[in-house]
Design a protein around this motif. Structure first.
Motif, PDB file in Angstrom:
ATOM      1  N   CYS A 126       0.977  -1.365   0.714  1.00 29.65           N
ATOM      2  CA  CYS A 126      -0.004  -0.079   0.756  1.00 29.65           C
ATOM      3  C   CYS A 126       0.869   1.359  -0.201  1.00 29.65           C
ATOM      4  CB  CYS A 126      -0.662  -0.228   1.532  1.00 29.65           C
ATOM      5  SG  CYS A 126      -2.507  -1.159   1.151  1.00 29.65           S
ATOM      6  N   LYS A 127       2.151   1.283   0.759  1.00 30.53           N
ATOM      7  CA  LYS A 127       2.248   2.126   1.230  1.00 30.53           C
ATOM      8  C   LYS A 127       4.044   2.354  -0.458  1.00 30.53           C
ATOM      9  CE  LYS A 127       3.071   2.878   5.338  1.00 30.53           C
ATOM     10  NZ  LYS A 127       3.772   3.120   6.645  1.00 30.53           N
ATOM     11  N   ASN A 128       4.294   1.604  -0.876  1.00 28.15           N
ATOM     12  CA  ASN A 128       4.981   1.858  -2.194  1.00 28.15           C
ATOM     13  C   ASN A 128       4.720   1.547  -3.294  1.00 28.15           C
ATOM     14  OD1 ASN A 128       7.250   1.660  -0.302  1.00 28.15           O
ATOM     15  ND2 ASN A 128       7.344  -0.332  -0.642  1.00 28.15           N
ATOM     16  N   GLY A 129       2.972   0.807  -3.482  1.00 27.15           N
ATOM     17  CA  GLY A 129       2.342   0.725  -4.538  1.00 27.15           C
ATOM     18  C   GLY A 129       1.666   2.056  -5.324  1.00 27.15           C
ATOM     19  N   LYS A 130       1.810   3.342  -5.291  1.00 27.42           N
ATOM     20  CA  LYS A 130       1.868   4.465  -4.922  1.00 27.42           C
ATOM     21  C   LYS A 130       0.626   4.423  -6.715  1.00 27.42           C
ATOM     22  CE  LYS A 130       4.642   6.982  -3.051  1.00 27.42           C
ATOM     23  NZ  LYS A 130       4.676   6.671  -2.273  1.00 27.42           N
ATOM     24  N   ASP A 131       1.132   3.992  -7.941  1.00 35.81           N
ATOM     25  CA  ASP A 131      -0.035   3.920  -8.770  1.00 35.81           C
ATOM     26  C   ASP A 131      -0.887   2.503  -8.944  1.00 35.81           C
ATOM     27  OD1 ASP A 131       2.696   2.382  -9.098  1.00 35.81           O
ATOM     28  OD2 ASP A 131       2.002   1.794 -11.293  1.00 35.81           O
TER      29      ASP A 131
ATOM     30  N   LEU B 145      10.783  -7.236   1.796  1.00 39.18           N
ATOM     31  CA  LEU B 145      10.430  -7.101   3.266  1.00 39.18           C
ATOM     32  C   LEU B 145      10.557  -7.641   4.615  1.00 39.18           C
ATOM     33  CD1 LEU B 145       6.616  -7.742   3.813  1.00 39.18           C
ATOM     34  CD2 LEU B 145       7.321  -9.830   4.215  1.00 39.18           C
ATOM     35  N   ASN B 146      11.469  -7.970   4.912  1.00 37.52           N
ATOM     36  CA  ASN B 146      12.745  -7.569   6.079  1.00 37.52           C
ATOM     37  C   ASN B 146      13.162  -6.078   5.948  1.00 37.52           C
ATOM     38  OD1 ASN B 146      11.671 -10.592   6.683  1.00 37.52           O
ATOM     39  ND2 ASN B 146      13.561 -11.296   5.402  1.00 37.52           N
ATOM     40  N   LYS B 147      13.539  -5.885   4.609  1.00 34.66           N
ATOM     41  CA  LYS B 147      14.524  -4.369   4.874  1.00 34.66           C
ATOM     42  C   LYS B 147      13.076  -3.605   5.440  1.00 34.66           C
ATOM     43  CE  LYS B 147      16.755  -0.825   2.434  1.00 34.66           C
ATOM     44  NZ  LYS B 147      16.811  -0.671   0.827  1.00 34.66           N
ATOM     45  N   PHE B 148      12.047  -3.864   4.778  1.00 35.07           N
ATOM     46  CA  PHE B 148      10.776  -2.665   4.977  1.00 35.07           C
ATOM     47  C   PHE B 148       9.964  -2.450   7.174  1.00 35.07           C
ATOM     48  CE2 PHE B 148       6.123  -1.914   5.723  1.00 35.07           C
ATOM     49  CZ  PHE B 148       5.598  -0.458   5.074  1.00 35.07           C
ATOM     50  N   ILE B 149       9.740  -4.110   6.934  1.00 33.65           N
ATOM     51  CA  ILE B 149       9.979  -4.531   8.644  1.00 33.65           C
ATOM     52  C   ILE B 149      10.699  -3.418   9.434  1.00 33.65           C
ATOM     53  CG2 ILE B 149       9.268  -6.033   9.891  1.00 33.65           C
ATOM     54  CD1 ILE B 149       8.463  -7.158   8.070  1.00 33.65           C
ATOM     55  N   LYS B 150      12.259  -3.585   9.022  1.00 37.62           N
ATOM     56  CA  LYS B 150      13.259  -2.824   9.428  1.00 37.62           C
ATOM     57  C   LYS B 150      13.067  -1.580   9.950  1.00 37.62           C
ATOM     58  CE  LYS B 150      18.528  -3.816  10.305  1.00 37.62           C
ATOM     59  NZ  LYS B 150      19.525  -3.949   9.879  1.00 37.62           N
TER      60      LYS B 150
END
Length: 158
Positions: free
Chosen positions: A54-59, A148-153
């Protein structure tokens, strides 16, 4: 009374609105998720995955329909349209979803889609040549897990 079908409509309507908190609230505390890229996520991971999308999927845009509903399950089909950020390629991905529902929450969510078709669109020539191989699928899975792990961190640092 809220039906299982209502729960899944709520989930996809929230996804369409990029309301990840509402999507997250649809899952039970011990939910699990699987799809060709994220084959085995627990409840915290799947909540984070939807937040990341949701946050990264701007389009990102989605459409959905309920195909079947029973006492404890719902089958749905959804279509995602977006630009794959790694390549800039346009993707239209049709996904068949199956949900198991208990006490008004999703306890199991399995999404199925044609990985080769997705790879051809998202990765272009590489996907066309290698999208059918387990090598490419495993590479994409590793990249997905890493993202996903980078996003969570990074989110947890805030």
């Amino acid at each position: 009374m809220v039906t299982n079908e209502d729960l899944i409509k709520r989930f996809y309507s929230a996804f369409h609105a990029k309301d990840f908190a509402e999507m997250q609230a649809c899952y039970s505390e011990d939910a699990c998720f699987s799809d060709p890229v994220f084959p085995s996520l627990d409840a915290p991971q799947v909540r984070s995955m939807w937040e990341m999308f949701c946050k990264n999927g701007k389009d990102l845009t989605i459409e959905f329909e309920i195909l079947e509903s029973s006492d404890n399950s719902v089958a749905a089909r959804w279509k995602a349209k977006y630009i794959f950020s790694a390549t800039g390629n346009k993707v239209i991905n049709v996904v068949d979803a199956h949900f198991i529902i208990e006490n008004g929450h999703i306890i199991e969510h399995i999404d199925r889609f044609d990985f080769y078709n997705w790879a051809k669109q998202a990765l272009g020539y590489t996907g066309l040549l290698l999208g059918w191989t387990s090598y490419l699928k495993n590479t994409v899975r590793k990249q997905g897990a890493k993202a996903l792990n980078k996003f969570i961190k990074n989110r947890d640092k805030l």
